[in-house]
Design a protein around this motif. Sequence first.
Motif, PDB file in Angstrom:
ATOM      1  N   PRO A   1       0.830  -1.204   0.000  1.00  0.00           N
ATOM      2  CA  PRO A   1       0.000   0.000   0.000  1.00  0.00           C
ATOM      3  C   PRO A   1       0.865   1.254   0.000  1.00  0.00           C
ATOM      4  O   PRO A   1       2.003   1.237   0.463  1.00  0.00           O
ATOM      5  CB  PRO A   1      -0.790  -0.125   1.312  1.00  0.00           C
ATOM      6  CG  PRO A   1       0.092  -0.953   2.196  1.00  0.00           C
ATOM      7  CD  PRO A   1       0.797  -1.917   1.283  1.00  0.00           C
ATOM      8  N   ASN A   2       0.302   2.317  -0.496  1.00  0.00           N
ATOM      9  CA  ASN A   2       1.035   3.586  -0.569  1.00  0.00           C
ATOM     10  C   ASN A   2       0.912   4.310   0.767  1.00  0.00           C
ATOM     11  O   ASN A   2       0.125   5.241   0.918  1.00  0.00           O
ATOM     12  CB  ASN A   2       0.473   4.436  -1.708  1.00  0.00           C
ATOM     13  CG  ASN A   2       1.201   5.763  -1.841  1.00  0.00           C
ATOM     14  OD1 ASN A   2       2.381   5.862  -1.505  1.00  0.00           O
ATOM     15  ND2 ASN A   2       0.499   6.786  -2.305  1.00  0.00           N
TER      16      ASN A   2
ATOM     17  N   LYS B   1      -7.520   7.472   9.743  1.00  0.00           N
ATOM     18  CA  LYS B   1      -8.825   6.829   9.597  1.00  0.00           C
ATOM     19  C   LYS B   1      -9.222   6.606   8.141  1.00  0.00           C
ATOM     20  O   LYS B   1     -10.082   5.770   7.842  1.00  0.00           O
ATOM     21  CB  LYS B   1      -9.894   7.672  10.295  1.00  0.00           C
ATOM     22  CG  LYS B   1      -9.887   7.580  11.809  1.00  0.00           C
ATOM     23  CD  LYS B   1     -10.521   6.281  12.270  1.00  0.00           C
ATOM     24  CE  LYS B   1     -10.778   6.282  13.758  1.00  0.00           C
ATOM     25  NZ  LYS B   1     -11.442   5.043  14.208  1.00  0.00           N
ATOM     26  N   ALA B   2      -8.614   7.364   7.211  1.00  0.00           N
ATOM     27  CA  ALA B   2      -8.991   7.256   5.801  1.00  0.00           C
ATOM     28  C   ALA B   2      -8.409   6.027   5.110  1.00  0.00           C
ATOM     29  O   ALA B   2      -8.852   5.655   4.019  1.00  0.00           O
ATOM     30  CB  ALA B   2      -8.568   8.516   5.046  1.00  0.00           C
ATOM     31  N   ILE B   3      -7.426   5.379   5.721  1.00  0.00           N
ATOM     32  CA  ILE B   3      -6.778   4.214   5.091  1.00  0.00           C
ATOM     33  C   ILE B   3      -7.754   3.032   5.072  1.00  0.00           C
ATOM     34  O   ILE B   3      -8.468   2.778   6.043  1.00  0.00           O
ATOM     35  CB  ILE B   3      -5.482   3.860   5.838  1.00  0.00           C
ATOM     36  CG1 ILE B   3      -4.441   4.971   5.627  1.00  0.00           C
ATOM     37  CG2 ILE B   3      -4.921   2.520   5.374  1.00  0.00           C
ATOM     38  CD1 ILE B   3      -3.214   4.844   6.479  1.00  0.00           C
ATOM     39  N   ASP B   4      -7.757   2.324   3.958  1.00  0.00           N
ATOM     40  CA  ASP B   4      -8.653   1.181   3.767  1.00  0.00           C
ATOM     41  C   ASP B   4      -8.508   0.195   4.929  1.00  0.00           C
ATOM     42  O   ASP B   4      -7.410  -0.277   5.221  1.00  0.00           O
ATOM     43  CB  ASP B   4      -8.290   0.485   2.450  1.00  0.00           C
ATOM     44  CG  ASP B   4      -9.325  -0.559   2.025  1.00  0.00           C
ATOM     45  OD1 ASP B   4     -10.001  -1.120   2.901  1.00  0.00           O
ATOM     46  OD2 ASP B   4      -9.430  -0.805   0.815  1.00  0.00           O
TER      47      ASP B   4
ATOM     48  N   LEU C   1      -9.387   8.486  16.974  1.00  0.00           N
ATOM     49  CA  LEU C   1      -8.676   9.307  15.992  1.00  0.00           C
ATOM     50  C   LEU C   1      -7.888   8.490  14.980  1.00  0.00           C
ATOM     51  O   LEU C   1      -7.638   8.954  13.854  1.00  0.00           O
ATOM     52  CB  LEU C   1      -7.699  10.245  16.719  1.00  0.00           C
ATOM     53  CG  LEU C   1      -8.291  11.247  17.710  1.00  0.00           C
ATOM     54  CD1 LEU C   1      -7.174  11.982  18.433  1.00  0.00           C
ATOM     55  CD2 LEU C   1      -9.211  12.230  16.998  1.00  0.00           C
ATOM     56  N   PHE C   2      -7.485   7.270  15.362  1.00  0.00           N
ATOM     57  CA  PHE C   2      -6.604   6.452  14.534  1.00  0.00           C
ATOM     58  C   PHE C   2      -7.135   5.026  14.434  1.00  0.00           C
ATOM     59  O   PHE C   2      -7.942   4.588  15.263  1.00  0.00           O
ATOM     60  CB  PHE C   2      -5.195   6.383  15.138  1.00  0.00           C
ATOM     61  CG  PHE C   2      -4.512   7.708  15.330  1.00  0.00           C
ATOM     62  CD1 PHE C   2      -3.783   8.291  14.298  1.00  0.00           C
ATOM     63  CD2 PHE C   2      -4.577   8.373  16.558  1.00  0.00           C
ATOM     64  CE1 PHE C   2      -3.137   9.502  14.479  1.00  0.00           C
ATOM     65  CE2 PHE C   2      -3.925   9.586  16.748  1.00  0.00           C
ATOM     66  CZ  PHE C   2      -3.214  10.161  15.704  1.00  0.00           C
ATOM     67  N   GLN C   3      -6.640   4.298  13.432  1.00  0.00           N
ATOM     68  CA  GLN C   3      -6.835   2.855  13.349  1.00  0.00           C
ATOM     69  C   GLN C   3      -5.565   2.185  13.873  1.00  0.00           C
ATOM     70  O   GLN C   3      -4.468   2.484  13.397  1.00  0.00           O
ATOM     71  CB  GLN C   3      -7.067   2.422  11.900  1.00  0.00           C
ATOM     72  CG  GLN C   3      -8.275   3.053  11.237  1.00  0.00           C
ATOM     73  CD  GLN C   3      -8.481   2.510   9.843  1.00  0.00           C
ATOM     74  OE1 GLN C   3      -9.018   1.417   9.656  1.00  0.00           O
ATOM     75  NE2 GLN C   3      -8.055   3.271   8.846  1.00  0.00           N
ATOM     76  N   PHE C   4      -5.715   1.270  14.821  1.00  0.00           N
ATOM     77  CA  PHE C   4      -4.552   0.670  15.469  1.00  0.00           C
ATOM     78  C   PHE C   4      -4.196  -0.685  14.880  1.00  0.00           C
ATOM     79  O   PHE C   4      -5.066  -1.484  14.527  1.00  0.00           O
ATOM     80  CB  PHE C   4      -4.789   0.523  16.970  1.00  0.00           C
ATOM     81  CG  PHE C   4      -4.358   1.728  17.760  1.00  0.00           C
ATOM     82  CD1 PHE C   4      -3.113   1.784  18.351  1.00  0.00           C
ATOM     83  CD2 PHE C   4      -5.198   2.823  17.870  1.00  0.00           C
ATOM     84  CE1 PHE C   4      -2.707   2.899  19.058  1.00  0.00           C
ATOM     85  CE2 PHE C   4      -4.808   3.949  18.580  1.00  0.00           C
ATOM     86  CZ  PHE C   4      -3.557   3.986  19.178  1.00  0.00           C
ATOM     87  N   ILE C   5      -2.892  -0.913  14.792  1.00  0.00           N
ATOM     88  CA  ILE C   5      -2.326  -2.217  14.439  1.00  0.00           C
ATOM     89  C   ILE C   5      -1.484  -2.640  15.633  1.00  0.00           C
ATOM     90  O   ILE C   5      -0.509  -1.984  15.982  1.00  0.00           O
ATOM     91  CB  ILE C   5      -1.453  -2.129  13.179  1.00  0.00           C
ATOM     92  CG1 ILE C   5      -2.271  -1.610  11.989  1.00  0.00           C
ATOM     93  CG2 ILE C   5      -0.834  -3.487  12.858  1.00  0.00           C
ATOM     94  CD1 ILE C   5      -1.422  -1.088  10.857  1.00  0.00           C
ATOM     95  N   GLY C   6      -1.864  -3.710  16.274  1.00  0.00           N
ATOM     96  CA  GLY C   6      -1.138  -4.116  17.465  1.00  0.00           C
ATOM     97  C   GLY C   6      -1.949  -5.097  18.290  1.00  0.00           C
ATOM     98  O   GLY C   6      -3.023  -5.522  17.866  1.00  0.00           O
ATOM     99  N   PRO C   7      -1.435  -5.487  19.454  1.00  0.00           N
ATOM    100  CA  PRO C   7      -0.283  -4.891  20.132  1.00  0.00           C
ATOM    101  C   PRO C   7       1.070  -5.406  19.629  1.00  0.00           C
ATOM    102  O   PRO C   7       1.154  -6.506  19.105  1.00  0.00           O
ATOM    103  CB  PRO C   7      -0.483  -5.328  21.586  1.00  0.00           C
ATOM    104  CG  PRO C   7      -1.213  -6.635  21.482  1.00  0.00           C
ATOM    105  CD  PRO C   7      -2.108  -6.511  20.281  1.00  0.00           C
TER     106      PRO C   7
END
Length: 250
Positions: A23-24, A215-218, A99-105
């Motif tokens: 992804p870009n 938040k805009a990321i797929d 506010l964000f999309q999280f990847i984790g932990p």
Amino acid sequence: MMPKFAFYIMVLLLAQCAVAKGPNLVWFTEDYPPFNYHVNGQVEGIAIQALKLVYRDLGWKLDDNEVMLLPWPRAYQMTLSNNNACIFSMTYTEERARLFQFIGPTMDNHVAIIGHKETDYHLPNLRSIGDLKIGVVKNDIGHQLLRQLGVDKESLVFLASGFELVQMLKLKRIDLIAYGDVIARYQFKRAGINPKHYRIVMPLRSSYLGFACNKAIDKRIIDKMNDALKVIRGRQPEIFDPEYFYSQTE
């Protein structure tokens, strides 16, 4: 003229190449060792190792130019204002999840108010701060937690990085710092300061560190990265252990 079927095949192959490349995304980070920090112009640390493994397992390519190390306040705002931006390492909170999309932990993180062992500071609650000055990095989790808990801005001293926090604490320019305890320990050692001379005066929050994206990321991209990270944590748990990291770098 190209047959319609051949055209569709070409479009499909191009799409697959785009997916393989990845992804870009643009990644922002800060000097936050041992999770992410600069060495000879490159970003190193536990988090960037994990991110590279995620990209590798997904068959994506991570270009070093896609990762930028900035002061945390700027990195934070850049991620909020750019639709293809992500930031690491960020401590998860419910407020930030809005506010964000999280990847984790990736790692546990215990945030605390830290002071020198020789002092007799006792903080049964944050109303007892009095004239004490607490060092924070703007929009770092320590700053945000103190703000949510109602600590006056006049009690805070804003510094550019965790490295500056521990230096100013040693010089007694500030009384306390609000920061992640694992990161503070590393910053003490990095500054030539014995971390055993400091103590947790008051715990603030136990959570986890991860990657946070605009938040805009797929969401399908976020889900793929979360799934890959989960597999890596099961396959190589030692790389997420600060003690293992210390043993490899000392």
